[in-house]
Design a protein around this motif. Sequence first.
Motif, short mmCIF file in Angstrom:
data_model
loop_
_atom_site.label_atom_id
_atom_site.label_comp_id
_atom_site.label_asym_id
_atom_site.label_seq_id
_atom_site.Cartn_x
_atom_site.Cartn_y
_atom_site.Cartn_z
N VAL A 338 47.78 37.54 41.51
CA VAL A 338 48.81 37.58 40.46
C VAL A 338 49.92 38.55 40.87
CG1 VAL A 338 49.26 38.33 38.09
CG2 VAL A 338 47.28 36.89 38.58
N LEU A 339 49.57 39.68 41.42
CA LEU A 339 50.57 40.64 41.87
C LEU A 339 51.43 40.04 42.99
CD1 LEU A 339 48.47 43.95 41.94
CD2 LEU A 339 50.16 43.24 40.23
N ALA A 340 50.80 39.29 43.90
CA ALA A 340 51.56 38.65 44.98
C ALA A 340 52.53 37.62 44.41
CB ALA A 340 50.60 37.99 45.97
N ALA A 341 52.09 36.86 43.42
CA ALA A 341 52.98 35.86 42.80
C ALA A 341 54.14 36.55 42.08
CB ALA A 341 52.18 34.98 41.84
N GLN A 342 53.87 37.71 41.49
CA GLN A 342 54.93 38.44 40.82
C GLN A 342 55.95 38.99 41.82
OE1 GLN A 342 52.64 41.32 38.58
NE2 GLN A 342 52.31 39.91 36.85
N ARG A 343 55.48 39.35 43.02
CA ARG A 343 56.39 39.81 44.07
C ARG A 343 57.27 38.68 44.59
NH1 ARG A 343 51.85 42.13 46.39
NH2 ARG A 343 51.93 40.73 48.20
N HIS A 344 56.73 37.46 44.52
CA HIS A 344 57.42 36.33 45.13
C HIS A 344 57.56 35.16 44.14
CE1 HIS A 344 57.04 38.33 49.01
NE2 HIS A 344 55.74 38.42 48.84
N PRO A 345 58.30 35.36 43.05
CA PRO A 345 58.48 34.26 42.08
C PRO A 345 59.16 33.07 42.74
CG PRO A 345 60.05 36.04 41.67
CD PRO A 345 59.08 36.56 42.69
N GLY A 346 58.61 31.90 42.45
CA GLY A 346 59.15 30.68 43.04
C GLY A 346 58.67 30.40 44.44
N ARG A 347 57.97 31.36 45.03
CA ARG A 347 57.47 31.19 46.40
C ARG A 347 55.94 31.14 46.45
NH1 ARG A 347 61.46 29.32 49.05
NH2 ARG A 347 60.52 29.96 51.02
N VAL A 348 55.30 31.76 45.46
CA VAL A 348 53.83 31.75 45.37
C VAL A 348 53.46 31.28 43.96
CG1 VAL A 348 51.72 33.12 45.42
CG2 VAL A 348 53.57 33.62 47.05
N GLY A 349 52.69 30.20 43.88
CA GLY A 349 52.26 29.65 42.60
C GLY A 349 50.75 29.58 42.53
N LEU A 350 50.20 29.88 41.36
CA LEU A 350 48.75 29.97 41.19
C LEU A 350 48.27 29.10 40.04
CD1 LEU A 350 48.54 33.89 41.27
CD2 LEU A 350 48.30 32.35 43.24
N ASN A 351 47.05 28.57 40.20
CA ASN A 351 46.36 27.90 39.11
C ASN A 351 44.89 28.29 39.23
OD1 ASN A 351 44.86 25.91 37.56
ND2 ASN A 351 46.71 24.67 37.51
N PHE A 352 44.43 29.16 38.32
CA PHE A 352 43.05 29.62 38.38
C PHE A 352 42.15 28.66 37.62
CE2 PHE A 352 45.08 34.01 38.71
CZ PHE A 352 44.94 34.02 40.10
N GLY A 353 41.21 28.07 38.34
CA GLY A 353 40.32 27.07 37.77
C GLY A 353 40.12 25.99 38.82
N TYR A 354 39.69 24.82 38.37
CA TYR A 354 39.55 23.71 39.30
C TYR A 354 39.96 22.43 38.60
CZ TYR A 354 38.09 20.31 42.67
OH TYR A 354 38.12 19.28 43.57
N SER A 355 40.74 21.61 39.29
CA SER A 355 41.19 20.33 38.78
C SER A 355 41.11 19.31 39.90
CB SER A 355 42.63 20.43 38.27
OG SER A 355 43.21 19.14 38.13
N GLU A 356 40.28 18.31 39.73
CA GLU A 356 40.16 17.26 40.75
C GLU A 356 41.49 16.55 40.98
OE1 GLU A 356 37.41 15.19 43.45
OE2 GLU A 356 37.29 17.05 42.33
#
Length: 478
Positions: A338-356
């Motif tokens: 989350v901290l890395a995504a905050q450092r790089h908005p628009g460049r690092v995106g996260l989705n915590f969980g699993y979706s087939e």
Amino acid sequence: MTRAKTLKVLSVASEMVPLVKTGGLADVVGALPAALAGQGVEMTTLLPGYPAVMAAIGKAKKVPGIDQVLGEPVRVLSAKWADGRKLLVLDAPGLFTREGGPYGDPNGADWHDNWRRFAVLGKAAEMLAGKFDLVHTHDWQAAMACVYLRYAGGQVPSVLTIHNMAFQGFFGGEIFGRLGLPDSAWSLDGVEFHGGVGMLKGGMACADAITTVSPTYAREIHTAKFGMGLDGVVRARSNVVHGVLNGIDRAEWNPATDRHLPATYDTKSLAKRKANKRAVEQAFELDRGDGPLFVMVSRLTWQKGVDVLLEVIDHLVGLGGRLALLGAGDVALEQELVLAAQRHPGRVGLNFGYSEPLSHLMQGGGDAILIPSRFEPCGLTQLYGLAYGCVPIVTRTGGLADTVIDANPAAMASGTATGIVLGEATYDDLSLAITRAIRLFEDRPAWSKVQRTGMRADFGWEASAAEYAALYRRLVAA
């Protein structure tokens, strides 16, 4: 020529797609029945009666003769899945009718009685074994079936497949007296392990054959580095250890027909992947662009090298890359991401969980998939990447080493390269691999050649199914 007898095999596992899945085990268990049908093997899968499984099978026929296992009231139900797969479901409400996951409560803590839940599954398999020629068990949750078969003195052989040696089902020695085993099972040749009960260890000691999910992993687990404390057992039983590479279900994982992709494609229409790339960008709130899009679909654990990825993210972004990550696991790693995504908005995106569906989309729209694992028994993610032209960047270990050919000058010249291979899960090796990938990506004809070579590779189940069938027949004939 006389046709070989059809073998009846009972597969015992704790999960199977599409009924219940936490990882690649479910994919393999789900794919084996169809793969082996062409080899003259009729496979029936025994699963625990989790709520999702019970809801999916609907009305099912009760198998007579089994009303309790180790003192637990149970029913065994016989059903067929929609595609014809034969199922036996162990309906034990006291053990499996719970909110949460297959192995833990809604908060992620392991169920306190997992030892009993999966001992009952193993004992039920032994009680059903007389209807089959062979029992094939998967991981520690099913391994007790091999133990019960050995100490019951029956004639039905067993196979134990180890999908990941790190998960062993180790419990305190106080449970031994409640397993319904003779005193002789408390031994080096049984379930005793460092003063406790080792369910995987017991299965390894008692199975007629042990398989792992890649040839390299079969060699690696003979060593202390990869044997996770069980390397001595592996070496003692080395003559029955086999490495059989996993395959993938090409009907489910096919970019030309995948219902989860906005744009389907094949080796002749790679340009269509751009529509999928746009969809990944949108799903992860990433900046639109034609630069390299790295994806990762993984459990967020030390094994998977996520801590090393965290060290390399700034380097990846600094070279013009973007990252979309789907997964869940270690809370501390999630917080760092989350901290890395905050450092790089628009460049690092996260989705915590699993979706087939999202995992399919990421393979269909990502340019490269990161798999910097410290160890990887087989891995299916890199096989999906190869099939979808999402170039794998992998560590040289286990099944990753068996399936991805590094884009070194010789492999590029011969047209055999399918990915980028790094030596170890370290900052230096992973940052260099990402740099190599980006440079290769900038040479679009060369990158497309690597994509197409990977997509043409054959990682279906045919060859591996033939290996399993041959092993089954040797054991049954012995």
